[in-house]
Design a protein around this motif. Structure first.
Motif, short mmCIF file in Angstrom:
data_model
loop_
_atom_site.label_atom_id
_atom_site.label_comp_id
_atom_site.label_asym_id
_atom_site.label_seq_id
_atom_site.Cartn_x
_atom_site.Cartn_y
_atom_site.Cartn_z
N TYR A 13 39.16 -14.90 52.29
CA TYR A 13 40.39 -14.15 52.04
C TYR A 13 41.38 -14.30 53.20
CZ TYR A 13 43.30 -9.90 51.72
OH TYR A 13 44.34 -9.00 51.69
N ILE A 14 40.99 -13.86 54.37
CA ILE A 14 41.94 -13.92 55.50
C ILE A 14 42.10 -15.36 55.97
CG2 ILE A 14 42.38 -13.10 57.84
CD1 ILE A 14 40.63 -10.60 57.07
N ASP A 33 33.12 -23.88 56.36
CA ASP A 33 32.78 -22.73 55.51
C ASP A 33 31.61 -23.15 54.62
OD1 ASP A 33 32.91 -20.56 53.50
OD2 ASP A 33 34.86 -20.12 54.38
N ASN A 37 30.87 -16.73 50.34
CA ASN A 37 31.66 -15.63 49.74
C ASN A 37 33.07 -16.12 49.41
OD1 ASN A 37 31.86 -12.90 48.94
ND2 ASN A 37 33.05 -12.43 50.77
N SER A 38 33.17 -17.38 48.99
CA SER A 38 34.51 -17.94 48.73
C SER A 38 34.37 -19.14 47.80
CB SER A 38 35.18 -18.34 50.04
OG SER A 38 34.32 -19.15 50.81
N ASP A 60 26.72 -24.37 56.74
CA ASP A 60 26.36 -23.03 57.18
C ASP A 60 26.21 -23.02 58.70
OD1 ASP A 60 25.12 -20.65 57.86
OD2 ASP A 60 23.89 -20.61 56.04
N LEU A 85 36.56 -16.97 61.82
CA LEU A 85 36.54 -15.90 60.81
C LEU A 85 35.22 -15.85 60.04
CD1 LEU A 85 39.73 -17.49 60.16
CD2 LEU A 85 39.96 -15.07 59.69
N LYS A 89 30.59 -9.48 55.78
CA LYS A 89 31.45 -8.34 56.12
C LYS A 89 31.22 -7.07 55.30
CE LYS A 89 35.06 -9.42 52.85
NZ LYS A 89 36.46 -9.38 52.49
N TYR A 153 26.97 -4.06 60.48
CA TYR A 153 28.09 -5.01 60.44
C TYR A 153 28.99 -4.82 61.67
CZ TYR A 153 32.84 -6.51 59.50
OH TYR A 153 34.10 -7.04 59.64
N LYS A 157 29.98 -7.22 65.26
CA LYS A 157 31.30 -7.51 65.83
C LYS A 157 31.35 -7.13 67.31
CE LYS A 157 33.24 -9.21 62.20
NZ LYS A 157 33.55 -10.64 62.14
P1 NAD Z 1 35.58 -13.45 53.47
O1 NAD Z 1 34.19 -13.17 53.10
O2 NAD Z 1 36.59 -13.64 52.40
O3 NAD Z 1 35.64 -14.72 54.44
C1 NAD Z 1 34.60 -15.07 55.32
C2 NAD Z 1 34.26 -16.52 55.08
O4 NAD Z 1 33.21 -16.92 55.96
C3 NAD Z 1 33.78 -16.80 53.64
O5 NAD Z 1 34.54 -17.85 53.10
C4 NAD Z 1 32.32 -17.17 53.82
O6 NAD Z 1 31.89 -18.10 52.85
C5 NAD Z 1 32.31 -17.73 55.23
N1 NAD Z 1 31.02 -17.64 55.92
C6 NAD Z 1 30.24 -16.54 56.11
N2 NAD Z 1 29.13 -16.87 56.80
C7 NAD Z 1 29.22 -18.20 57.07
C8 NAD Z 1 28.37 -19.12 57.74
N3 NAD Z 1 27.21 -18.74 58.26
N4 NAD Z 1 28.77 -20.41 57.83
C9 NAD Z 1 29.93 -20.82 57.29
N5 NAD Z 1 30.76 -20.01 56.62
C10 NAD Z 1 30.41 -18.70 56.52
O7 NAD Z 1 36.07 -12.27 54.47
P2 NAD Z 1 37.49 -11.97 55.07
O8 NAD Z 1 37.91 -10.64 54.54
O9 NAD Z 1 38.36 -13.13 54.92
O10 NAD Z 1 37.10 -11.75 56.58
C11 NAD Z 1 37.20 -12.78 57.55
C12 NAD Z 1 36.69 -12.24 58.88
O11 NAD Z 1 37.45 -11.10 59.26
C13 NAD Z 1 35.23 -11.79 58.82
O12 NAD Z 1 34.61 -12.17 60.02
C14 NAD Z 1 35.34 -10.29 58.72
O13 NAD Z 1 34.22 -9.66 59.28
C15 NAD Z 1 36.59 -10.01 59.54
N6 NAD Z 1 37.26 -8.77 59.16
C16 NAD Z 1 37.59 -8.55 57.85
C17 NAD Z 1 38.20 -7.37 57.49
C18 NAD Z 1 38.54 -7.07 56.06
O14 NAD Z 1 38.70 -5.90 55.71
N7 NAD Z 1 38.65 -8.07 55.18
C19 NAD Z 1 38.50 -6.40 58.47
C20 NAD Z 1 38.17 -6.68 59.80
C21 NAD Z 1 37.54 -7.86 60.13
#
Ligand code: NAD
Ligand code: WQD
Length: 350
Positions: A13-14, A33, A37-38, A60, A85, A89, A153, A157
């Motif tokens: 997402y982000i 990635d 989760n995407s 991974d 990122l 989460k 979680y 962080k």
């Molecule tokens: P998201 O799940 O949409 O994106 C995270 C991405 O990381 C996904 O595409 C997933 O496939 C990938 N990923 C996870 N583990 C992996 C691994 N071991 N190897 C390779 N890829 C991996 O989440 P998001 O909302 O986009 O969040 C991005 C980051 O921001 C995360 O670290 C999250 O903890 C942090 N964050 C998010 C929020 C929120 O509310 N969305 C708030 C604060 C912090």
């Protein structure tokens, strides 16, 4: 000057919004990635929006059998730095499966650090979270406030932030920025990329959006007896495009400054609007943006929730010369456009 950046979690997402912002500013990216989760469609959409390529290494970061491939790809890309990122989460899942969270989030960081070290690209922007503060501070919360996450979680962080501080202290070539995001919402104005939660959404905005589009009957408002103006929980929602721009600003900051705010070569920065919005205000704003009723019902409090958390965003303004530009109305309109154009997320035929 254009930069070459590794974006871990860039299909998420982000991360997808960060990629768009970086590419539109003339930088090159390599996304790492595992698509846990995407969707690979997010990468296609990034390319449609920007007209630029966003190569994806599907791997991974926490899997030792992928490590060789990742180290080679990073070295070959010759990055100037990275935005990290990738991570799991979901707060509730982290309580049920803490070791999965510690392993994934910490091991993934470890592998990235090793790859950046080998590529001699010791610049890192890390996705941290306001969740590191827990419920210990007066609002608005400053970066030097007390930390005390209330779930595994959040602890991943905080532990990663601490690990990065130890690393930067040991080797002054590192420059690291921990970005503590408040509540990211909204979507790109094109409606092509946005948040696509798996299963029942945990977070308020995706839930409201799914009610608005008819996928769910009503929003459960978790508590109306908090010590807040209307009794419902207050948060600092930030548009994901503003958040993405904050990452660019952080990368520039690290290129031009040696950060040091008490821990050598590292800095912690809140990314938020500095403005509190209640659950009922969010529902009302979304109703106006979507121009349809959003059914809701008051339910009991959700365990672990705090009454209110809002950022003091002064440090981001002072150091990064960044502040949010989008309003709550923009957040709702853009979130709604994404939801309407993609009622079932990236699975929607479009
Ligand atoms: P998201 O799940 O949409 O994106 C995270 C991405 O990381 C996904 O595409 C997933 O496939 C990938 N990923 C996870 N583990 C992996 C691994 N071991 N190897 C390779 N890829 C991996 O989440 P998001 O909302 O986009 O969040 C991005 C980051 O921001 C995360 O670290 C999250 O903890 C942090 N964050 C998010 C929020 C929120 O509310 N969305 C708030 C604060 C912090
Ligand atoms: C916002 C408000 C709920 C859903 C979470 C994580 C945090 C961070 C961001 C990653 C609260 C209320 C929610 C619903 C509701 N993620 N609510 N009905 O809890 O501030 O933060 O996401 O770092 O770690 O904990 O965000 O969107 O879940 O909740 O009434 O169906 O909406 O009680 O007041 P939260 P949220």
């Amino acid at each position: 000057m254009s930069k070459r950046l590794i974006v871990t979690g860039g299909a998420g997402y982000i991360g997808s919004h960060v990629c768009v912002t970086l590419l539109e500013a003339g930088n090159e990216v390599l996304v790492i990635d595992n698509l846990d989760n995407s969707s690979a469609q997010a990468i296609e959409r990034i390319e449609q929006i920007t007209g630029k390529t966003a190569p994806l290494l599907r791997a991974d970061l926490s899997d030792p059998s992928c490590k060789g491939q990742i180290l080679d790809a990073v070295k070959a890309f010759k990055p100037t730095g990275a935005i990290h990122l990738a991570g799991l989460k979901a707060v509730g899942d982290s309580v049920a499966q803490p070791m999965r969270y510690y392993r994934n989030n910490i091991e993934a960081t470890w592998t990235l650090l090793e790859a950046l070290e080998q590529a001699d690209a010791k610049r890192l922007v890390f996705s941290s979270s306001a969740t590191v503060y827990g419920d210990l501070n007066q609002n608005p919360v400053q970066e030097d406030g007390a930390t005390g996450p209330t779930n595994p979680y959040g602890r991943t962080k905080l532990f990663i932030e601490e690990m990065l501080k130890d690393l930067a202290h040991s080797d002054s070539d590192w420059r690291i920025c921990n970005l503590r995001y408040f509540n990211p919402v909204g979507a790109h104005a094109s409606g092509k990329i946005g948040e696509d939660p798996t299963g029942v959404p945990n977070n308020l905005f995706p839930f409201i959006a799914q009610v608005a589009v008819g996928r769910r009957p009503k929003v459960n408002v978790y508590g109306n007896d908090y010590p807040t103006p209307d009794g419902t929980g207050v948060r600092d929602y930030i548009h994901v495009d503003d958040l993405a721009k904050g990452h660019m600003a952080a990368i520039h900051y690290l290129d031009e400054n040696v950060p040091n705010d008490g821990a050598n070569n590292t800095v912690d920065i809140n990314l938020g609007c500095g403005k509190g919005v209640s659950v009922l205000q969010a529902i009302e704003a979304f109703r106006n943006a979507a121009n349809r009723e959003i059914a809701f019902e008051i339910a009991s409090r959700r365990p672990g929730d705090v009454a209110e958390i809002v950022a003091n965003a002064g440090k981001a303004a002072a150091l990064l010369n960044w502040k949010t530009e989008k309003t709550l109305e923009d957040m709702c309109q853009d979130h709604w456009r994404w939801q309407q154009q993609n009622p079932n997320g990236y699975d929607t035929d479009s």
